[in-house]
Design a protein around this motif. Structure first.
Motif, PDB file in Angstrom:
ATOM      1  N   PHE A 102      17.998  60.638  59.706  1.00  7.57           N
ATOM      2  CA  PHE A 102      17.037  61.298  60.591  1.00  7.57           C
ATOM      3  C   PHE A 102      16.657  62.633  59.962  1.00  7.57           C
ATOM      4  CE2 PHE A 102      16.146  64.424  63.935  1.00  7.57           C
ATOM      5  CZ  PHE A 102      15.113  63.792  64.617  1.00  7.57           C
ATOM      6  N   TYR A 103      15.353  62.874  59.819  1.00 10.36           N
ATOM      7  CA  TYR A 103      14.853  64.149  59.278  1.00 10.36           C
ATOM      8  C   TYR A 103      13.870  64.727  60.272  1.00 10.36           C
ATOM      9  CZ  TYR A 103      12.110  67.453  56.544  1.00 10.36           C
ATOM     10  OH  TYR A 103      11.454  68.584  56.106  1.00 10.36           O
ATOM     11  N   TYR A 104      14.018  66.026  60.530  1.00 10.95           N
ATOM     12  CA  TYR A 104      13.105  66.712  61.437  1.00 10.95           C
ATOM     13  C   TYR A 104      12.703  68.046  60.835  1.00 10.95           C
ATOM     14  CZ  TYR A 104      11.337  69.404  65.389  1.00 10.95           C
ATOM     15  OH  TYR A 104      10.555  70.184  66.200  1.00 10.95           O
ATOM     16  N   ALA A 105      11.393  68.330  60.866  1.00  9.99           N
ATOM     17  CA  ALA A 105      10.864  69.634  60.459  1.00  9.99           C
ATOM     18  C   ALA A 105       9.982  70.150  61.588  1.00  9.99           C
ATOM     19  CB  ALA A 105      10.068  69.527  59.162  1.00  9.99           C
ATOM     20  N   GLY A 106      10.192  71.373  61.983  1.00  9.02           N
ATOM     21  CA  GLY A 106       9.414  71.955  63.076  1.00  9.02           C
ATOM     22  C   GLY A 106      10.226  73.039  63.748  1.00  9.02           C
ATOM     23  N   HIS A 107       9.845  73.365  64.962  1.00  9.91           N
ATOM     24  CA  HIS A 107      10.561  74.391  65.718  1.00  9.91           C
ATOM     25  C   HIS A 107      11.820  73.801  66.342  1.00  9.91           C
ATOM     26  CE1 HIS A 107       8.104  77.859  65.312  1.00  9.91           C
ATOM     27  NE2 HIS A 107       7.039  77.353  65.887  1.00  9.91           N
ATOM     28  N   GLY A 108      12.876  74.604  66.381  1.00  6.80           N
ATOM     29  CA  GLY A 108      14.117  74.230  67.044  1.00  6.80           C
ATOM     30  C   GLY A 108      14.727  75.460  67.682  1.00  6.80           C
ATOM     31  N   ALA A 109      15.564  75.250  68.683  1.00  4.82           N
ATOM     32  CA  ALA A 109      16.207  76.375  69.371  1.00  4.82           C
ATOM     33  C   ALA A 109      17.531  75.894  69.948  1.00  4.82           C
ATOM     34  CB  ALA A 109      15.304  76.922  70.475  1.00  4.82           C
ATOM     35  N   GLN A 110      18.379  76.861  70.327  1.00  2.00           N
ATOM     36  CA  GLN A 110      19.674  76.524  70.917  1.00  2.00           C
ATOM     37  C   GLN A 110      19.794  77.150  72.298  1.00  2.00           C
ATOM     38  OE1 GLN A 110      23.268  78.704  69.764  1.00  2.00           O
ATOM     39  NE2 GLN A 110      22.114  79.601  68.051  1.00  2.00           N
ATOM     40  N   ILE A 155      19.202  65.567  58.960  1.00  2.00           N
ATOM     41  CA  ILE A 155      18.717  66.738  58.216  1.00  2.00           C
ATOM     42  C   ILE A 155      17.725  67.474  59.103  1.00  2.00           C
ATOM     43  CG2 ILE A 155      17.572  67.539  56.122  1.00  2.00           C
ATOM     44  CD1 ILE A 155      18.397  64.903  54.797  1.00  2.00           C
ATOM     45  N   LEU A 156      18.007  68.734  59.372  1.00  2.00           N
ATOM     46  CA  LEU A 156      17.171  69.534  60.277  1.00  2.00           C
ATOM     47  C   LEU A 156      16.623  70.750  59.546  1.00  2.00           C
ATOM     48  CD1 LEU A 156      19.465  69.479  63.438  1.00  2.00           C
ATOM     49  CD2 LEU A 156      17.558  67.961  62.911  1.00  2.00           C
ATOM     50  N   ASP A 157      15.313  70.762  59.350  1.00  2.00           N
ATOM     51  CA  ASP A 157      14.626  71.958  58.846  1.00  2.00           C
ATOM     52  C   ASP A 157      13.909  72.558  60.054  1.00  2.00           C
ATOM     53  OD1 ASP A 157      13.447  73.920  57.421  1.00  2.00           O
ATOM     54  OD2 ASP A 157      12.332  72.635  56.054  1.00  2.00           O
ATOM     55  N   ALA A 189      18.816  73.645  57.517  1.00  2.00           N
ATOM     56  CA  ALA A 189      18.046  74.422  56.543  1.00  2.00           C
ATOM     57  C   ALA A 189      18.594  75.820  56.353  1.00  2.00           C
ATOM     58  CB  ALA A 189      16.577  74.494  56.965  1.00  2.00           C
ATOM     59  N   THR A 190      19.344  76.322  57.331  1.00  2.00           N
ATOM     60  CA  THR A 190      19.907  77.664  57.217  1.00  2.00           C
ATOM     61  C   THR A 190      21.157  77.738  58.081  1.00  2.00           C
ATOM     62  OG1 THR A 190      19.375  80.032  57.301  1.00  2.00           O
ATOM     63  CG2 THR A 190      18.580  78.682  59.125  1.00  2.00           C
ATOM     64  N   ALA A 191      21.893  78.820  57.923  1.00  3.28           N
ATOM     65  CA  ALA A 191      23.160  78.968  58.618  1.00  3.28           C
ATOM     66  C   ALA A 191      22.941  79.116  60.121  1.00  3.28           C
ATOM     67  CB  ALA A 191      23.907  80.188  58.069  1.00  3.28           C
ATOM     68  N   PRO A 192      23.976  78.820  60.925  1.00  2.00           N
ATOM     69  CA  PRO A 192      23.835  78.943  62.380  1.00  2.00           C
ATOM     70  C   PRO A 192      23.389  80.339  62.782  1.00  2.00           C
ATOM     71  CG  PRO A 192      25.889  77.840  61.815  1.00  2.00           C
ATOM     72  CD  PRO A 192      25.306  78.327  60.530  1.00  2.00           C
ATOM     73  N   ILE A 241      20.548  80.651  53.713  1.00  2.00           N
ATOM     74  CA  ILE A 241      21.610  79.877  53.059  1.00  2.00           C
ATOM     75  C   ILE A 241      21.822  78.600  53.854  1.00  2.00           C
ATOM     76  CG2 ILE A 241      23.998  79.854  52.255  1.00  2.00           C
ATOM     77  CD1 ILE A 241      23.921  82.878  52.171  1.00  2.00           C
ATOM     78  N   PRO A 242      21.363  77.452  53.353  1.00  2.00           N
ATOM     79  CA  PRO A 242      21.583  76.188  54.058  1.00  2.00           C
ATOM     80  C   PRO A 242      23.069  75.885  54.196  1.00  2.00           C
ATOM     81  CG  PRO A 242      19.904  75.950  52.348  1.00  2.00           C
ATOM     82  CD  PRO A 242      20.550  77.289  52.135  1.00  2.00           C
ATOM     83  N   TRP A 243      23.409  75.023  55.124  1.00  2.00           N
ATOM     84  CA  TRP A 243      24.803  74.636  55.298  1.00  2.00           C
ATOM     85  C   TRP A 243      24.871  73.205  55.785  1.00  2.00           C
ATOM     86  CZ3 TRP A 243      27.274  73.649  60.128  1.00  2.00           C
ATOM     87  CH2 TRP A 243      26.465  73.884  61.250  1.00  2.00           C
ATOM     88  N   GLU A 244      26.005  72.601  55.540  1.00  2.00           N
ATOM     89  CA  GLU A 244      26.223  71.217  55.926  1.00  2.00           C
ATOM     90  C   GLU A 244      27.599  71.095  56.568  1.00  2.00           C
ATOM     91  OE1 GLU A 244      26.077  71.647  52.262  1.00  2.00           O
ATOM     92  OE2 GLU A 244      23.974  72.142  52.640  1.00  2.00           O
ATOM     93  N   THR A 245      27.732  70.096  57.413  1.00  2.00           N
ATOM     94  CA  THR A 245      29.040  69.694  57.917  1.00  2.00           C
ATOM     95  C   THR A 245      29.122  68.186  57.748  1.00  2.00           C
ATOM     96  OG1 THR A 245      30.445  69.546  59.874  1.00  2.00           O
ATOM     97  CG2 THR A 245      28.092  69.685  60.265  1.00  2.00           C
ATOM     98  N   THR A 246      30.213  67.704  57.169  1.00  2.00           N
ATOM     99  CA  THR A 246      30.284  66.294  56.803  1.00  2.00           C
ATOM    100  C   THR A 246      31.609  65.680  57.202  1.00  2.00           C
ATOM    101  OG1 THR A 246      30.211  64.736  54.953  1.00  2.00           O
ATOM    102  CG2 THR A 246      31.078  66.925  54.488  1.00  2.00           C
TER     103      THR A 246
END
Length: 701
Positions: A102-110, A155-157, A189-192, A241-246
């Motif tokens: 799953f790939y998403y590019a756009g606005h996101g919020a928490q 993958i979330l940009d 795409a970037t750190a929390p 700085i992108p980050w991943e959790t695996t």
């Protein structure tokens, strides 16, 4: 379980620098077992974006060329996104599905530790709207979790700034951290809590590098994402700085086939290339050397150490750059201040000149006014003198006239008096004559009466007194009395950390407030001479205590990346990775310790071990499996649990190691090491536990 055969396969994938990128070529027929849902949203009403739809097209093209069954949604509404996610979840549950991306590019919020993806028709003016009108990422994760025994990549940009325009501003920026479920990888795409760049070209900064690295054939997705993180960090100068959790349980390749099978000779050449490159740069202070190593060997034998060295150099470079910027800003401020002072002086000079001119004008005006006043005064005095002269002349004339009038009045008065006297005399004379005549007549009458009466006494006749003369009147004119004038009023050293049995262990790392993540913390080890630990060594199987060891740091060389304990009996690098342990020496630091702690993180530690003249080749596959509280003689610690499994290839021994580490603590809280021979028989079952700690410098995680 890691076997020698799986290790050989892993080694074949370690140095992707030797795998050349091939063109995608003709798009193969879609593979129903490999799914990709691609969403790119740009056309937001309040905060439109430039690149997400371009990013989605680029990523969709990449996965289509890799044979994925791709569902692309551009500028999707909430209804579109919900329907696409439901289709994607249903397809992921099919028995023949192996990999879903799953790939998403756009606005996101928490909000409340949950992550939300924004449809283009979402109108958010308050928190409740986010839950009602956006897509909770948990919906997607729930769909995927329901599909058992699959591999998922998300993958979330999606961390662009200001997602709602002026209508609503979330309390926290970016997305919330979320530890990957088993069998999945989550890439951000970037750190929390941070925001990602939308890019200045055709694509966002993250996706630009993502497409380039994922497009390399024969590259594990985890290795590709490590290079993406490195490239984005460098391109953004540390701002992103992108980050991943695996929690992937197997290697994932975007293009089918994985790496080409290499012979043992080729594998040895690649390992030799890794060691050669490490040998060349291990003392380097140049950022480019470590960047080149991590690009060529993202999962190499020294990747964690290289990442730590690079972090240190980048921090120093960023510090120098920040200092340079500070100096430039200071210089600019000083120049601006100098210009401001110069302008102020010029303005002051202009004001002073203006004041001087104004004073001169005022002085001229004062002189003119004074001259006019003087002339007016002269005219006034002249006029007063003229008036005084006229008044004097008039007074003299008046006095003369008055004297003349007085004289004339006196003359008239005299004449009047004389006339009155004359009249009075005339009257008196007439009266006297009349009296005399009357007396004569009376006498005659008396004589006649006497004669007639004979005996009548002669009547006495009282003469009228003469009229009194009127007294002369005095002049009535008197000088005027001058009016009375009205009265006038008056006017510093680092903290010491000591831990031992019976002493409460302080909170060394903050508990994660995020219910979906154990958190992410830097290693934060800072060694100083005098740091000491007491360690109890026992047998894992029997629990029998074998000995107590006292360890003290006797030398720290930051330039050489070297820490010595007990005068060189043990040597590690600045991360705590062993270089020498008693009689055993390692050709390179054994990277047991990660540069940062995050549940799910994986890496490889491969090394040559020499003891008593015999050298063996060994490796560990390391994995941070969780965050847990562990109790040792020194106390209770909130720690990260690290597990490693591997082989001593030379001696054909299976190796297992478990570490419990706390960010900022220079010594392991617990360490367990098990060695088995090829028959599975135990050769070593050792447990080391912290009894006491004295640490001069503590950097909180």
């Amino acid at each position: 379980m890691t076997t020698r055969r799986s290790f050989i396969k892993t080694l074949a994938a370690l140095p992707p620098a030797l795998s050349l990128r091939r063109s995608w070529g003709a798009t193969p027929a879609p593979d129903a077992s490999r799914l990709a849902l691609i969403i790119g949203n740009s056309a937001y009403a309040n905060a439109p974006l430039t690149n997400p739809t371009n990013d989605a097209r680029a990523v969709g093209g990449l996965f289509a060329s890799a044979g994925f069954s791709v569902d692309s949604q551009l500028d999707a509404t909430r209804v579109d996104m919900m329907a696409a996610i439901e289709r994607f979840g249903a397809a992921a549950k099919r028995a023949d599905t192996r990999l879903a991306v799953f790939y998403y590019a756009g606005h996101g919020a928490q909000l409340d530790w949950r992550n939300y993806l924004l449809p283009v028709d979402a109108v958010v003016e308050k928190q409740e709207h986010m839950k009602q009108r956006c897509i909770d990422l948990s919906l997607l994760l729930g769909q995927l979790n329901a599909a058992k025994d699959k591999t998922f990549v998300i993958i979330l940009d999606a961390c662009r700034n200001n997602p709602f325009g002026a209508a609503y501003r979330p309390e926290q920026k970016g997305l919330s951290q979320f530890d990957a479920p088993v069998g999945s990888l989550l890439a951000y795409a970037t750190a929390p809590g941070n925001v990602a760049s939308d890019g200045e070209g055709q694509n966002g900064l993250y996706t630009e590098h993502l497409v380039r690295e994922l497009g390399r054939h024969g590259t594990r997705i985890e290795d590709a994402l490590k290079r993406v993180r490195l490239n984005v960090r460098l391109a953004s100068h540390g701002a992103q700085i992108p980050w991943e959790t695996t929690s992937l349980e197997s290697d994932v390749f975007i293009f089918n086939g994985g790496p080409s099978q290499l012979s043992e000779t080729e594998i040895e050449k690649q390992l030799e290339a890794d060691v050669t490159e490490w040998t060349r740069i291990k003392s380097s202070k140049t950022i480019e050397d470590w960047v080149g190593y991590l690009r060529n060997f993202p999962n190499g034998r020294f990747a964690e150490i290289a990442q730590m060295r690079l972090n240190r150099l980048l921090a120093e470079a960023e510090k120098l750059a920040a200092e340079k910027r500070r100096q430039e800003e200071q210089k600019a401020r000083e120049e601006q201040q100098a210009l401001a002072e110069q302008r102020a002086r010029e303005e002051q000079k202009a004001r002073e000149e203006q004041q001087r001119l104004e004073q001169e004008r005022i002085e001229r005006e004062r002189i003119r006014v004074a001259e006019e006043q003087r002339l007016a005064e002269q005219r006034r005095l002249a006029e007063e003198q003229r008036q005084a002269a006229e008044q004097k002349q008039l007074a003299e004339l008046q006095a003369q006239e008055q004297r003349r009038r007085l004289a004339e009045q006196k003359s008239l008065e005299l004449q009047r008096r004389q006339e009155q006297e004359r009249i009075a005399r005339e009257r008196q004379r007439s009266a006297e004559a009349e009296r005399l005549a009357a007396a004569q007549r009376q006498l005659e009458e008396d004589q006649r009466r006497l004669e007639r009466e004979k005996l009548a006494a002669a009547a006495s006749v009282k003469p009228e007194p003469p009229p009194a003369a009127a007294p002369a009147s005095s002049p009535a004119t008197a000088p005027a009395t001058a009016p009375t004038a009205a009265p006038v009023a008056a006017s510093a050293t680092a903290p010491m950390l000591e831990i031992s049995a019976g002493v409460a262990v302080p909170t060394l790392i903050a508990p994660s407030a995020n219910p979906y993540s154990a958190g992410r913390y830097p290693l934060s080890r800072v060694f100083a001479v005098g740091d000491a630990a007491t360690i109890r060594i026992s047998d894992i199987l029997t629990g029998i205590e074998e000995q107590t060891r006292h360890v003290i740091v006797t030398q720290v060389d930051y330039d050489a990346d070297r820490v010595e304990y007990n005068k060189g009996i043990t040597i590690t690098d600045l991360m705590g990775n062993p270089i020498k342990m008693g009689q055993a020496e390692f050709d390179t630091p054994v990277q047991f310790t990660p540069a940062e702690f995050q549940v799910g993180k994986k890496w490889t530690a491969a090394f040559h071990r020499t003891q008593r003249g015999k050298t063996s080749n060994a490796y560990f596959d390391m994995h941070i499996t969780g965050r847990e509280t562990i109790v040792v003689p020194a106390g209770s610690f909130d720690s990260f649990r690290i597990e490693g499994t591997g082989w001593n290839l030379t001696q054909n021994q299976r190796l297992e190691v478990k570490l419990w580490l706390v960010p900022g603590i220079n010594f392991a809280i617990r360490r367990e090491q098990v060695v088995r021979n090829k028959k599975g028989q135990f050769r070593q079952t050792e447990r080391q536990e912290l009894v006491a700690l004295r640490q001069q410098t503590l950097v909180a995680g």
